[in-house]
Write a protein that holds these residues in place. Structure first.
Motif, PDB file in Angstrom:
ATOM      1  N   PHE A  71       0.792  -1.222   0.000  1.00 18.52           N
ATOM      2  CA  PHE A  71       0.000   0.000   0.000  1.00 18.52           C
ATOM      3  C   PHE A  71       0.828   1.278   0.000  1.00 18.52           C
ATOM      4  O   PHE A  71       0.266   2.374  -0.053  1.00 18.52           O
ATOM      5  N   GLY A  72       2.147   1.174   0.132  1.00 20.51           N
ATOM      6  CA  GLY A  72       2.990   2.367   0.151  1.00 20.51           C
ATOM      7  C   GLY A  72       3.469   2.709   1.547  1.00 20.51           C
ATOM      8  O   GLY A  72       2.903   2.256   2.552  1.00 20.51           O
ATOM      9  N   ASP A  73       4.499   3.570   1.638  1.00 22.57           N
ATOM     10  CA  ASP A  73       5.087   3.909   2.934  1.00 22.57           C
ATOM     11  C   ASP A  73       4.130   4.673   3.835  1.00 22.57           C
ATOM     12  O   ASP A  73       4.223   4.589   5.064  1.00 22.57           O
ATOM     13  N   GLU A  74       3.214   5.442   3.253  1.00 19.50           N
ATOM     14  CA  GLU A  74       2.321   6.252   4.064  1.00 19.50           C
ATOM     15  C   GLU A  74       1.191   5.434   4.705  1.00 19.50           C
ATOM     16  O   GLU A  74       0.393   5.977   5.467  1.00 19.50           O
ATOM     17  N   ALA A  75       1.142   4.143   4.420  1.00 16.08           N
ATOM     18  CA  ALA A  75       0.094   3.306   5.003  1.00 16.08           C
ATOM     19  C   ALA A  75       0.387   2.958   6.464  1.00 16.08           C
ATOM     20  O   ALA A  75      -0.533   2.630   7.218  1.00 16.08           O
ATOM     21  N   VAL A  76       1.650   3.032   6.875  1.00 16.37           N
ATOM     22  CA  VAL A  76       2.048   2.693   8.247  1.00 16.37           C
ATOM     23  C   VAL A  76       2.632   3.950   8.881  1.00 16.37           C
ATOM     24  O   VAL A  76       3.709   4.413   8.510  1.00 16.37           O
ATOM     25  N   VAL A  77       1.899   4.522   9.837  1.00 14.60           N
ATOM     26  CA  VAL A  77       2.330   5.765  10.467  1.00 14.60           C
ATOM     27  C   VAL A  77       2.152   5.650  11.986  1.00 14.60           C
ATOM     28  O   VAL A  77       1.499   4.733  12.481  1.00 14.60           O
ATOM     29  N   CYS A  78       2.737   6.578  12.714  1.00 16.06           N
ATOM     30  CA  CYS A  78       2.571   6.663  14.160  1.00 16.06           C
ATOM     31  C   CYS A  78       2.434   8.128  14.541  1.00 16.06           C
ATOM     32  O   CYS A  78       2.774   9.030  13.754  1.00 16.06           O
ATOM     33  N   ALA A  79       1.928   8.385  15.740  1.00 17.01           N
ATOM     34  CA  ALA A  79       1.711   9.749  16.205  1.00 17.01           C
ATOM     35  C   ALA A  79       3.000  10.308  16.786  1.00 17.01           C
ATOM     36  O   ALA A  79       3.658   9.653  17.599  1.00 17.01           O
TER      37      ALA A  79
END
Length: 524
Positions: A375-383
């Motif tokens: 899904f791309g790098d922006e699919a896994v994020v944290c706050a």
């Protein structure tokens, strides 16, 4: 004496229960007047006193300094609410050995009501039932008053006034005895009690001679409620405490399995959630019952007991492995069930369980790598925390490269520290340090949740802001005003900390501009 009837009810009173817990810690105080105080200070209020203190004129509601002037040998100390609550829970579970329906009082610790209906096949008479309960509690070192009667208030009032065991033959006898009970024996407001004394009202019977309408108008709804209970006009059904269901796990196999190695692997999958359930209940495993349903046969049951109560999965699995290797199964296993016998866990056992997480971080990082690939790098994020005027603007989402175990980054020399939070898109967190070991975490929603309406009254019990799930609001602290926003839009918020009856601490605000209430987050 009559046998059990459907309306039989028992009241067990452990007089000044927090004081009994205090005297267990200080057995040398047994011969002195003693009391439990709200604060260990000269102006601390007395909450509970023993009989030796009462005989010297010391009553609940006095200041410690004033009580000390009446009884120079007075001994006093604090009892934490958590200690009292834990002991009450233990005793309620213990009393279920004598009846399945036990209700602890929510207003006065140490008072329990027990339903005697349906026990005629176990006990020959109510006296025998009462004697068994009394003997058991006395063996645990408690001072006990026990009354078997017909009504909540009648049994409660007499239990507060008479020691030992009392069994009433009929409701009339109970009512007459309750009317003779002195008001200073009951758990009522000291100011209300003292005002009645000035009027010459010192017993329950004297209270019942007052007009109920005037009593409510002059002394409030609590005094009127006491009157209705004493008069028998306010009847409430027994609300027994539901016993905890035994911790258990079950697995049904698609095909019969007779390989012990594969069976051990399946049992391991059940054991970890079983121990997690015990840890949530602050319990440790005493014995593990392993049940195997044999194909076209019967259950094979085995009990495994570690050397000491534990939450160590490796130790328990080793015992299971040894037992499975010694078994000769006549056929394959089609169902596995684990059931735990538990006891209260020590803080060290719970800490060791928490410090040995079962999460596989390498497997989690491999799973996140597959998500990024698809899904791309922006699919896994944290706050990540940032500077912002509004709470919901104080964090942003940044790509997450690897999952890490949470850690405490608090520095005791700082008063207010913001820590990083890695997780899902649920919100951000702020950790507050008050230069002590107590750390509060404020969970802030990514977007404030609009409430269906403002605080509204539920009967006369308090505010229901978030509905019955969280209970009524017992305490509202605030407001803490946040305003500004001239560079974008005008902002006027009034923040409150709301403590619910269930014990939750919520963070709410009232938007003056929009005239709406919002739920911003929670405090943990």
């Amino acid at each position: 004496m009559k046998n059990f009837t459907p309306d039989r009810l028992a009241c067990v009173d452990l007089p000044a229960f927090p004081l009994q817990l205090l005297l267990r810690r200080h057995p040398d105080w047994a011969g002195y007047p003693a009391a439990v105080v709200a604060e260990d200070k000269p102006q601390g209020l007395l909450l509970w006193v023993n009989e030796k203190a009462r005989r010297q004129g010391v009553l609940p509601g006095l200041r410690y300094a004033a009580a000390f002037s009446l009884a120079s040998t007075l001994r006093a100390g604090e009892v934490a609410p958590a200690e009292s609550k834990k002991a009450i829970t233990h005793l309620a579970d213990h009393l279920m050995r004598f009846t399945p329906e036990v209700e602890p009082s929510v207003e006065e610790p140490g008072v329990f009501w027990l339903n005697g209906a349906g026990l005629q096949h176990l006990y020959a008479s109510p006296q025998q039932w009462a004697y068994a309960i009394h003997k058991d509690l006395r063996a645990q070192g408690f001072t006990v008053s026990l009354v078997v009667g017909f009504t909540r208030f009648g049994t409660y009032a007499v239990a507060k006034a008479k020691e030992g065991i009392t069994v009433f033959r009929d409701p009339v006898e109970e009512r007459n005895a309750a009317r003779e009970v002195a008001l200073n024996r009951l758990n009522i407001e000291p100011a209300f009690r003292d005002m009645l004394f000035k009027l010459g009202i010192k017993t329950v019977g004297g209270l019942l001679t007052l007009p109920p309408g005037g009593l409510r108008e002059r002394f409030g709804k609590e005094a009127h409620r006491l009157y209705r209970r004493a008069a028998g006009d306010l009847w409430t059904p027994l609300e027994p405490r539901a016993p905890d269901e035994p911790a258990r796990q079950k697995y049904i196999l698609d095909d019969p399995e007779d390989d012990t190695t594969r069976l051990l692997f399946l049992i391991k999958q059940l054991l970890h959630p079983l121990l997690a359930t015990l840890a949530q209940r602050h319990q440790a495993l005493v014995a593990l019952w392993l049940s195997l349903l044999i194909y076209r046969n019967d259950f094979f049951k085995e009990s495994l007991r570690p050397a000491a109560p534990t939450l160590d999965a490796a130790q328990i699995l080793d015992l299971i492995r040894l037992r499975l290797e010694s078994l000769r199964l006549p056929a394959g296993v089609v169902e596995i069930e684990l059931r735990a016998e538990a006891c209260a866990a020590t803080s060290e056992q719970l800490r060791l369980f928490a410090e040995q997480p079962t999460r596989d971080l390498d497997a989690a990082n491999r799973a996140l790598a597959r998500l990024r690939a698809e899904f791309g790098d922006e699919a896994v994020v944290c706050a990540k925390l940032t500077d912002g005027h509004l709470p919901e603007a104080r964090f942003t989402w940044k790509p997450l490269s690897r999952v890490k175990l949470p850690r405490n980054n608090l520095n005791p020399s700082t008063e207010f520290i913001l820590s990083e939070v890695e997780g899902l898109r649920a919100g951000s967190a702020e950790q507050l340090n008050d230069n002590s070991q107590n750390v509060l975490v404020r969970r802030v929603f990514a977007k404030p949740q609009r409430l269906a309406g403002g605080p509204y009254h539920s009967h006369e019990d308090g505010w229901l802001i978030l509905g019955p799930k969280h209970g009524t609001i017992d305490k509202l602290t605030g407001p803490y005003v946040l305003s500004g926003g001239w560079w974008n839009r005008e902002i006027q918020r009034e923040y409150y900390y709301a403590e619910t009856r269930r014990g939750d601490l919520l963070w709410l605000y009232y938007d003056r501009i929009r005239r709406r209430w919002f739920w911003q987050g929670s405090i943990e």
